[in-house]
Scaffold this motif. Sequence first.
Motif, PDB file in Angstrom:
ATOM      1  N   ALA A  69      10.718  34.426  24.690  1.00  0.00           N
ATOM      2  CA  ALA A  69      11.179  33.683  25.868  1.00  0.00           C
ATOM      3  C   ALA A  69      12.310  34.437  26.564  1.00  0.00           C
ATOM      4  O   ALA A  69      12.352  34.522  27.797  1.00  0.00           O
ATOM      5  CB  ALA A  69      11.646  32.289  25.464  1.00  0.00           C
ATOM      6  N   GLY A  73      11.955  35.940  30.274  1.00  0.00           N
ATOM      7  CA  GLY A  73      12.955  35.501  31.257  1.00  0.00           C
ATOM      8  C   GLY A  73      13.630  36.680  31.937  1.00  0.00           C
ATOM      9  O   GLY A  73      13.772  36.717  33.160  1.00  0.00           O
ATOM     10  N   ALA A  87      12.739  29.636  34.392  1.00  0.00           N
ATOM     11  CA  ALA A  87      12.885  28.586  33.379  1.00  0.00           C
ATOM     12  C   ALA A  87      11.502  28.115  32.898  1.00  0.00           C
ATOM     13  O   ALA A  87      11.263  27.993  31.695  1.00  0.00           O
ATOM     14  CB  ALA A  87      13.696  27.419  33.938  1.00  0.00           C
ATOM     15  N   SER A  90       9.640  30.793  30.777  1.00  0.00           N
ATOM     16  CA  SER A  90      10.251  30.926  29.450  1.00  0.00           C
ATOM     17  C   SER A  90       9.718  29.821  28.537  1.00  0.00           C
ATOM     18  O   SER A  90       9.360  30.070  27.383  1.00  0.00           O
ATOM     19  CB  SER A  90      11.774  30.830  29.538  1.00  0.00           C
ATOM     20  OG  SER A  90      12.292  31.874  30.317  1.00  0.00           O
ATOM     21  N   CYS A  91       9.666  28.600  29.076  1.00  0.00           N
ATOM     22  CA  CYS A  91       9.158  27.460  28.296  1.00  0.00           C
ATOM     23  C   CYS A  91       7.694  27.677  27.919  1.00  0.00           C
ATOM     24  O   CYS A  91       7.292  27.451  26.770  1.00  0.00           O
ATOM     25  CB  CYS A  91       9.281  26.164  29.086  1.00  0.00           C
ATOM     26  SG  CYS A  91      10.972  25.649  29.382  1.00  0.00           S
TER      27      CYS A  91
ATOM     28  N   SER B 162      10.370  22.045  21.581  1.00  0.00           N
ATOM     29  CA  SER B 162      10.760  23.413  21.247  1.00  0.00           C
ATOM     30  C   SER B 162      10.634  24.308  22.480  1.00  0.00           C
ATOM     31  O   SER B 162      11.537  25.091  22.797  1.00  0.00           O
ATOM     32  CB  SER B 162       9.864  23.912  20.113  1.00  0.00           C
ATOM     33  OG  SER B 162      10.059  25.275  19.874  1.00  0.00           O
ATOM     34  N   ALA B 163       9.527  24.149  23.227  1.00  0.00           N
ATOM     35  CA  ALA B 163       9.308  24.964  24.425  1.00  0.00           C
ATOM     36  C   ALA B 163      10.324  24.627  25.509  1.00  0.00           C
ATOM     37  O   ALA B 163      10.908  25.517  26.128  1.00  0.00           O
ATOM     38  CB  ALA B 163       7.883  24.763  24.945  1.00  0.00           C
ATOM     39  N   LEU B 164      10.569  23.326  25.718  1.00  0.00           N
ATOM     40  CA  LEU B 164      11.474  22.925  26.795  1.00  0.00           C
ATOM     41  C   LEU B 164      12.923  23.313  26.509  1.00  0.00           C
ATOM     42  O   LEU B 164      13.707  23.500  27.442  1.00  0.00           O
ATOM     43  CB  LEU B 164      11.386  21.412  27.011  1.00  0.00           C
ATOM     44  CG  LEU B 164      10.108  20.919  27.677  1.00  0.00           C
ATOM     45  CD1 LEU B 164      10.073  19.399  27.694  1.00  0.00           C
ATOM     46  CD2 LEU B 164      10.005  21.453  29.106  1.00  0.00           C
ATOM     47  N   VAL B 166      14.166  26.003  25.691  1.00  0.00           N
ATOM     48  CA  VAL B 166      14.603  27.306  26.216  1.00  0.00           C
ATOM     49  C   VAL B 166      14.755  27.288  27.745  1.00  0.00           C
ATOM     50  O   VAL B 166      15.211  28.261  28.327  1.00  0.00           O
ATOM     51  CB  VAL B 166      13.666  28.486  25.822  1.00  0.00           C
ATOM     52  CG1 VAL B 166      13.662  28.699  24.331  1.00  0.00           C
ATOM     53  CG2 VAL B 166      12.282  28.301  26.362  1.00  0.00           C
ATOM     54  N   GLY B 167      14.387  26.166  28.386  1.00  0.00           N
ATOM     55  CA  GLY B 167      14.455  26.075  29.850  1.00  0.00           C
ATOM     56  C   GLY B 167      15.844  26.366  30.391  1.00  0.00           C
ATOM     57  O   GLY B 167      16.020  27.104  31.365  1.00  0.00           O
ATOM     58  N   LEU B 168      16.838  25.807  29.708  1.00  0.00           N
ATOM     59  CA  LEU B 168      18.220  25.982  30.146  1.00  0.00           C
ATOM     60  C   LEU B 168      18.639  27.452  30.030  1.00  0.00           C
ATOM     61  O   LEU B 168      19.279  27.999  30.916  1.00  0.00           O
ATOM     62  CB  LEU B 168      19.116  25.104  29.269  1.00  0.00           C
ATOM     63  CG  LEU B 168      20.456  24.711  29.832  1.00  0.00           C
ATOM     64  CD1 LEU B 168      20.287  23.915  31.109  1.00  0.00           C
ATOM     65  CD2 LEU B 168      21.223  23.886  28.812  1.00  0.00           C
ATOM     66  N   TYR B 169      18.225  28.084  28.928  1.00  0.00           N
ATOM     67  CA  TYR B 169      18.550  29.502  28.768  1.00  0.00           C
ATOM     68  C   TYR B 169      17.827  30.325  29.842  1.00  0.00           C
ATOM     69  O   TYR B 169      18.365  31.307  30.353  1.00  0.00           O
ATOM     70  CB  TYR B 169      18.150  29.993  27.370  1.00  0.00           C
ATOM     71  CG  TYR B 169      18.883  29.281  26.264  1.00  0.00           C
ATOM     72  CD1 TYR B 169      20.256  29.430  26.118  1.00  0.00           C
ATOM     73  CD2 TYR B 169      18.222  28.442  25.387  1.00  0.00           C
ATOM     74  CE1 TYR B 169      20.942  28.767  25.121  1.00  0.00           C
ATOM     75  CE2 TYR B 169      18.899  27.774  24.377  1.00  0.00           C
ATOM     76  CZ  TYR B 169      20.252  27.940  24.254  1.00  0.00           C
ATOM     77  OH  TYR B 169      20.929  27.278  23.268  1.00  0.00           O
ATOM     78  N   GLY B 170      16.602  29.913  30.169  1.00  0.00           N
ATOM     79  CA  GLY B 170      15.867  30.579  31.238  1.00  0.00           C
ATOM     80  C   GLY B 170      16.663  30.544  32.534  1.00  0.00           C
ATOM     81  O   GLY B 170      16.741  31.533  33.266  1.00  0.00           O
ATOM     82  N   MET B 171      17.271  29.390  32.793  1.00  0.00           N
ATOM     83  CA  MET B 171      18.078  29.257  34.000  1.00  0.00           C
ATOM     84  C   MET B 171      19.307  30.168  33.944  1.00  0.00           C
ATOM     85  O   MET B 171      19.656  30.812  34.934  1.00  0.00           O
ATOM     86  CB  MET B 171      18.500  27.806  34.154  1.00  0.00           C
ATOM     87  CG  MET B 171      18.985  27.475  35.518  1.00  0.00           C
ATOM     88  SD  MET B 171      19.886  25.931  35.510  1.00  0.00           S
ATOM     89  CE  MET B 171      21.322  26.390  34.580  1.00  0.00           C
ATOM     90  N   ILE B 173      19.535  32.939  32.344  1.00  0.00           N
ATOM     91  CA  ILE B 173      19.033  34.312  32.530  1.00  0.00           C
ATOM     92  C   ILE B 173      18.790  34.576  34.014  1.00  0.00           C
ATOM     93  O   ILE B 173      19.134  35.637  34.538  1.00  0.00           O
ATOM     94  CB  ILE B 173      17.735  34.525  31.713  1.00  0.00           C
ATOM     95  CG1 ILE B 173      18.051  34.468  30.213  1.00  0.00           C
ATOM     96  CG2 ILE B 173      17.070  35.859  32.062  1.00  0.00           C
ATOM     97  CD1 ILE B 173      16.813  34.366  29.332  1.00  0.00           C
TER      98      ILE B 173
END
Lengths: 101, 238
Positions: A69, A73, A87, A90-91, B162-164, B166-171, B173
């Motif tokens: 992920a 990203g 975001a 990545s999910c 688990s997938a969701l 990482v959404g915050l980390y994606g943001m 990044i």
Amino acid sequence: MEHNIYLYIFIMAGVSYLIRVLPLTLIRKDISNRTIRSFLYYVPYVTLSVMTFPAILEATGSFYSGLAALLVGIVLAWCKRGLFQVAVFSCLTVFILELFL
Amino acid sequence: MKKENIICYKKGIHHGIPIALGYLAVSFTLGIAAQNAGMTAFQATLTSLLVNASAGQYAGFTVIAAQGSYLEMAVMILIANARYLLMSCSLSQKLSGDFPFFHRLLVGFDVTDEIFGVSMAYPGRLNPFYTYGVMTAAAPGWALGTCLGVLCGSLLPANIVSALSVGLYGMFIAIIIPPARKSRIIAGLVVVSMLASFLFAKLPVFGFLSSGMRIIVLTVIISGAAAILFPVPEEEQT
């Protein structure tokens, strides 16, 4: 000692508000000190980097999906994809990988 | 209310809708983080309504999860939200001087990366009613997403949570990588920060530092060193 959750929330709200409103009300001029300006300029990048890694490796069901992920990203953000797309993909990476892991 | 202010307000709402949609998705993952920290939906939603800061709230939740001290919480929020200090400085120059003082107290309530961005892009001096319009659309999206994250986070299967998460980390990044692409100094800082964070988290020598303190200490040391070694030319600062 057990901490009061509402006192935590109050501190979060109070400090956040002061950070935002003090410059708007008190400092009408630009900050002229170059080192302070540079420090404030670098802070968000360092904080967000430190918060992202290694935490992202421990956020998911497996070390490898977290790492994937992170890489997806970085590549998407490098290719100028927006906040929302980075975001979401990545999910999705984690979701798809964990179907197999 | 003056007609001009109403027009600005409506324009703000219009520009705030895409921001609200983005917030909805990101704050959903923030809600999951809040739930992991042991917060109820009411507490997490209240936090989102009052704080309006992704990285700041996330950092705060790590302090709550670790039952850190109140001082640690205050310093943590100060560091994680320090960028808003800079943004508010810029906004104070941009705000129109034709409005009474209390408008500065209201505009300051919801200075976020996105709302700051659209407010600074407003042509000429900023009419505060434009920012109020953006807030009217965006702030409920932020709070609603957080609330749904706490409520639905527990109903969703483990692999989706688990997938969701990482959404915050994606943001995060998505915020740090584009400037790193443009500036070698920022790219270097991102790498150094991540390596240092990894070492501090894994080496037993630094085991006495809580995750919150680790973020604060590393941010101050690395940003401070960078400010001294690589002072930013005036024209590059936003």
